[in-house]
Motif scaffolding. Sequence first.
Motif, PDB file in Angstrom:
ATOM      1  N   GLN A 145       0.898  -1.178   0.062  1.00 56.85           N
ATOM      2  CA  GLN A 145       0.261  -0.066   0.108  1.00 56.85           C
ATOM      3  C   GLN A 145       1.046   1.282  -0.020  1.00 56.85           C
ATOM      4  O   GLN A 145       0.434   2.356  -0.580  1.00 56.85           O
ATOM      5  CB  GLN A 145      -1.101   0.022   1.279  1.00 56.85           C
ATOM      6  CG  GLN A 145      -1.892   1.312   1.178  1.00 56.85           C
ATOM      7  CD  GLN A 145      -2.900   1.409   2.160  1.00 56.85           C
ATOM      8  OE1 GLN A 145      -3.548   0.336   2.539  1.00 56.85           O
ATOM      9  NE2 GLN A 145      -3.327   2.553   2.441  1.00 56.85           N
ATOM     10  N   TYR A 148       1.584   1.974  -3.611  1.00 61.25           N
ATOM     11  CA  TYR A 148       0.376   2.260  -4.117  1.00 61.25           C
ATOM     12  C   TYR A 148       0.163   3.829  -3.913  1.00 61.25           C
ATOM     13  O   TYR A 148      -0.196   4.733  -4.466  1.00 61.25           O
ATOM     14  CB  TYR A 148      -0.773   1.293  -3.775  1.00 61.25           C
ATOM     15  CG  TYR A 148      -1.984   1.783  -4.305  1.00 61.25           C
ATOM     16  CD1 TYR A 148      -2.381   1.439  -5.718  1.00 61.25           C
ATOM     17  CD2 TYR A 148      -2.981   2.496  -3.832  1.00 61.25           C
ATOM     18  CE1 TYR A 148      -3.473   1.523  -6.456  1.00 61.25           C
ATOM     19  CE2 TYR A 148      -4.277   2.771  -4.325  1.00 61.25           C
ATOM     20  CZ  TYR A 148      -4.452   2.491  -5.680  1.00 61.25           C
ATOM     21  OH  TYR A 148      -5.684   2.764  -6.327  1.00 61.25           O
ATOM     22  N   GLU A 519      -0.150  -1.677  -8.898  1.00 60.48           N
ATOM     23  CA  GLU A 519      -1.585  -1.635  -8.745  1.00 60.48           C
ATOM     24  C   GLU A 519      -2.180  -3.080  -8.565  1.00 60.48           C
ATOM     25  O   GLU A 519      -3.196  -3.333  -7.687  1.00 60.48           O
ATOM     26  CB  GLU A 519      -2.125  -0.948 -10.053  1.00 60.48           C
ATOM     27  CG  GLU A 519      -1.834   0.724 -10.104  1.00 60.48           C
ATOM     28  CD  GLU A 519      -2.757   1.123 -11.138  1.00 60.48           C
ATOM     29  OE1 GLU A 519      -3.069   0.539 -12.120  1.00 60.48           O
ATOM     30  OE2 GLU A 519      -3.015   2.542 -11.099  1.00 60.48           O
ATOM     31  N   PHE A 522      -1.199  -4.363  -5.238  1.00 62.36           N
ATOM     32  CA  PHE A 522      -2.090  -3.677  -4.234  1.00 62.36           C
ATOM     33  C   PHE A 522      -3.605  -4.184  -4.204  1.00 62.36           C
ATOM     34  O   PHE A 522      -4.254  -4.670  -3.182  1.00 62.36           O
ATOM     35  CB  PHE A 522      -2.367  -2.353  -4.425  1.00 62.36           C
ATOM     36  CG  PHE A 522      -3.264  -1.630  -3.547  1.00 62.36           C
ATOM     37  CD1 PHE A 522      -2.954  -1.580  -2.094  1.00 62.36           C
ATOM     38  CD2 PHE A 522      -4.619  -1.045  -3.731  1.00 62.36           C
ATOM     39  CE1 PHE A 522      -3.857  -0.941  -1.030  1.00 62.36           C
ATOM     40  CE2 PHE A 522      -5.576  -0.476  -2.868  1.00 62.36           C
ATOM     41  CZ  PHE A 522      -4.994  -0.346  -1.509  1.00 62.36           C
ATOM     42  N   VAL A 523      -4.033  -4.846  -5.237  1.00 66.68           N
ATOM     43  CA  VAL A 523      -5.619  -5.405  -5.506  1.00 66.68           C
ATOM     44  C   VAL A 523      -5.391  -6.695  -4.764  1.00 66.68           C
ATOM     45  O   VAL A 523      -6.292  -7.266  -3.938  1.00 66.68           O
ATOM     46  CB  VAL A 523      -5.925  -5.582  -6.764  1.00 66.68           C
ATOM     47  CG1 VAL A 523      -7.226  -6.377  -7.009  1.00 66.68           C
ATOM     48  CG2 VAL A 523      -6.098  -4.150  -7.450  1.00 66.68           C
ATOM     49  N   ILE A 526      -5.701  -6.956  -0.817  1.00 68.24           N
ATOM     50  CA  ILE A 526      -6.781  -6.519  -0.203  1.00 68.24           C
ATOM     51  C   ILE A 526      -7.249  -7.645   0.650  1.00 68.24           C
ATOM     52  O   ILE A 526      -7.847  -7.420   1.871  1.00 68.24           O
ATOM     53  CB  ILE A 526      -7.963  -5.985  -1.196  1.00 68.24           C
ATOM     54  CG1 ILE A 526      -7.407  -4.643  -1.952  1.00 68.24           C
ATOM     55  CG2 ILE A 526      -9.239  -5.983  -0.321  1.00 68.24           C
ATOM     56  CD1 ILE A 526      -8.522  -4.305  -2.837  1.00 68.24           C
ATOM     57  N   VAL A 544     -12.636   3.175   2.675  1.00 66.34           N
ATOM     58  CA  VAL A 544     -12.210   2.033   2.245  1.00 66.34           C
ATOM     59  C   VAL A 544     -12.917   1.410   0.931  1.00 66.34           C
ATOM     60  O   VAL A 544     -12.397   1.051  -0.170  1.00 66.34           O
ATOM     61  CB  VAL A 544     -12.000   0.942   3.161  1.00 66.34           C
ATOM     62  CG1 VAL A 544     -11.562  -0.313   2.542  1.00 66.34           C
ATOM     63  CG2 VAL A 544     -10.896   1.354   4.148  1.00 66.34           C
ATOM     64  N   SER A 547     -12.486   3.836  -1.974  1.00 64.02           N
ATOM     65  CA  SER A 547     -11.317   3.780  -2.722  1.00 64.02           C
ATOM     66  C   SER A 547     -11.205   2.368  -3.512  1.00 64.02           C
ATOM     67  O   SER A 547     -10.251   2.441  -4.349  1.00 64.02           O
ATOM     68  CB  SER A 547     -10.228   4.002  -1.646  1.00 64.02           C
ATOM     69  OG  SER A 547     -10.147   2.814  -0.777  1.00 64.02           O
ATOM     70  N   ARG A 548     -11.820   1.583  -3.226  1.00 59.70           N
ATOM     71  CA  ARG A 548     -11.483   0.006  -3.741  1.00 59.70           C
ATOM     72  C   ARG A 548     -12.671  -0.162  -4.784  1.00 59.70           C
ATOM     73  O   ARG A 548     -12.559  -1.455  -5.303  1.00 59.70           O
ATOM     74  CB  ARG A 548     -11.334  -1.064  -2.617  1.00 59.70           C
ATOM     75  CG  ARG A 548     -10.179  -0.901  -1.713  1.00 59.70           C
ATOM     76  CD  ARG A 548     -10.253  -1.884  -0.622  1.00 59.70           C
ATOM     77  NE  ARG A 548      -9.136  -1.674   0.367  1.00 59.70           N
ATOM     78  CZ  ARG A 548      -8.944  -2.030   1.503  1.00 59.70           C
ATOM     79  NH1 ARG A 548      -9.915  -3.200   1.981  1.00 59.70           N
ATOM     80  NH2 ARG A 548      -8.156  -2.139   2.357  1.00 59.70           N
ATOM     81  N   SER A 550     -13.235   0.643  -7.662  1.00 52.49           N
ATOM     82  CA  SER A 550     -12.734   0.095  -8.975  1.00 52.49           C
ATOM     83  C   SER A 550     -11.946  -0.931  -9.092  1.00 52.49           C
ATOM     84  O   SER A 550     -12.090  -1.453 -10.353  1.00 52.49           O
ATOM     85  CB  SER A 550     -11.954   1.672  -9.708  1.00 52.49           C
ATOM     86  OG  SER A 550     -10.623   1.702  -8.709  1.00 52.49           O
ATOM     87  N   PHE A 551     -11.807  -1.622  -8.203  1.00 52.56           N
ATOM     88  CA  PHE A 551     -11.232  -2.925  -8.355  1.00 52.56           C
ATOM     89  C   PHE A 551     -12.070  -3.859  -8.148  1.00 52.56           C
ATOM     90  O   PHE A 551     -11.439  -5.306  -8.524  1.00 52.56           O
ATOM     91  CB  PHE A 551     -10.085  -2.823  -6.970  1.00 52.56           C
ATOM     92  CG  PHE A 551      -8.993  -2.011  -6.871  1.00 52.56           C
ATOM     93  CD1 PHE A 551      -8.494  -1.442  -8.094  1.00 52.56           C
ATOM     94  CD2 PHE A 551      -8.755  -1.275  -5.853  1.00 52.56           C
ATOM     95  CE1 PHE A 551      -7.513  -0.190  -7.979  1.00 52.56           C
ATOM     96  CE2 PHE A 551      -7.645  -0.498  -5.757  1.00 52.56           C
ATOM     97  CZ  PHE A 551      -6.947   0.089  -6.887  1.00 52.56           C
ATOM     98  N   ARG A 552     -13.200  -3.831  -7.806  1.00 51.56           N
ATOM     99  CA  ARG A 552     -14.282  -5.062  -7.790  1.00 51.56           C
ATOM    100  C   ARG A 552     -15.012  -5.016  -9.155  1.00 51.56           C
ATOM    101  O   ARG A 552     -15.263  -4.346  -9.902  1.00 51.56           O
ATOM    102  CB  ARG A 552     -15.113  -4.982  -6.531  1.00 51.56           C
ATOM    103  CG  ARG A 552     -14.685  -4.686  -5.212  1.00 51.56           C
ATOM    104  CD  ARG A 552     -13.623  -5.890  -4.839  1.00 51.56           C
ATOM    105  NE  ARG A 552     -13.224  -6.034  -3.721  1.00 51.56           N
ATOM    106  CZ  ARG A 552     -12.414  -6.780  -3.018  1.00 51.56           C
ATOM    107  NH1 ARG A 552     -12.084  -8.005  -3.802  1.00 51.56           N
ATOM    108  NH2 ARG A 552     -11.943  -6.786  -1.810  1.00 51.56           N
TER     109      ARG A 552
END
Length: 552
Positions: A145, A148, A519, A522-523, A526, A544, A547-548, A550-552
């Motif tokens: 992190q 990141y 990136e 970092f994903v 999680i 949290v 901020s996450r 866009s990763f899901r």
Amino acid sequence: MIGSASETAAAGLIALFFLLAQALRIGKRGDQLPPGPATLPLQHPYYKFTEWARQFGDIYSLMVGPNVVVVLTSMSAVKELMDRRSATTSDRPESYLANMTTGGLHMGISRYNDNWKVQRKAAQAVLTPQATNRHLPIQKAEATQLMYDFLKTPQDFYSHIRRYSHSVILSINYGKRSPRYETHEAKAFWHVLHQWESLLAPGAQPPVDLLPFLKYVPERWAPWKTLCKEVGRLQRELYYGLLTECEERVRDGKENGSYMEEVVKRRKEFGMTREQTGYLGGSLMEAASDTTASALQSVVLMLVAFPEVQRKAKEEVDSVIGSERLPKLEDWADLPYLQAINKEISRLRPITPLALPHATTADEYYCGYLIPKGATLLINCWGINHDPELFEDPETFNPDRYLRSEYGTKPGVDVTDFRHTIMFGAGRVGHLNAVTNYPLLMALHLQRICAGIQLANNSLMLNMMNFVWAFDFSHGTNPMTKEPIPVDLRPSPKGIFTGPDPFQCAISPRSASRAEMIETEFVNAIDTFLPFEELLTAEDKAWVAESRASFR
């Protein structure tokens, strides 16, 4: 009102007469004491202490009123007095302000008494190499992190490093992390730590231990007493609040393997009170957070200030790790130049220039001099590390010196008594003498040697490799003149510690592919974070999730 004015005047006259009496004693010492200068209290003493060491020798004494302070500026003196004679040199000096704040419960500055022994026993039981290895996943995830955060908001690197260092020990200690610098625990911790450091800073408060009658001054005329109470209140609010969460997890069978959960379960075995348990956790958190942050901030500072050193470090990292994967902890052994940078930063800018003070519990004799019972002992790390008899051009930042010799010393220097662990304090070091990577001091010691050496080393090794592998560091630019903004290499006092003040620099990824790998990593981290985020506030959970998203 008249009575109050009279009392104030009387107190002032007593203080004046006492100070005059002490002034007449300045520099006067017994015949058997080591020689030394006529002395007055100093705000930032390590420069002057080193100057005096060149004049009076490796061991000299200071008279601060009736109190004897002995300054050690050689490895041989440290080894003999602090290691071999640790049975009588492992105490701490009395500190009225610290005791008034903590009730004598803070392990890092506690006297060598039953409280310190029981807390130390618990710390040794949980801070084992095996336990540290179990916590490596969260430590690595936090380091990911940090990369990141550098990638997304590099201008906030100083705070990002603080978030990292605090979140690592918060997760390991209490099973709860700080995903952002603004998390409640992070804000509360750094606030109370700054108050605590200000309280303990040399010269910041009246010398109550030197002028004992000040203990009896009413609080309305003694603002330092109010400050002690406020700092103590803030410490207990934070430390006991985190302890309560651990106790509830243990009660409900929802542990996630934190240090303090184990202490809670074994508290009767250790013979600890709840108050001792709370301050043990707080002491560990303080020790790991501030020193780790200062060390990593110093790494960034030196990479910015010395681009040729940065270039050579990148060449080494690229030759060992390449550009197709991120660094691993095992890579450190194959990076001698990076190790040399680490050691040179610790030598040139030790985080504790005078270590933490010790005190004697019995008379000792060394080199024909008496070191009386109750004397304060200071290890002048700054003076040792900057000794021109030991190091070529000691004021110059030159990692290459550690490629030429194990301790970076000049040819022909006797290194029999040298050890890298001096940055961790002093005491019985045992197997620690065999370890060679010592980035920083934490405030806890085995007979005062640091209990968390492996944890601290892991943080510095992981992040130094990550920094060099992932980023280019350069001077910031003045927006008006477009000129580079110089960085200040002088250490800034922070209580008994030092570290760089906030500074400006430019941080950018070395390539688009490396940024993409950061990136992705970092994903992947999680899932490691999730068990440590269950007790976050609703506000932090919302942050949290957003901020996450866009990763899901």
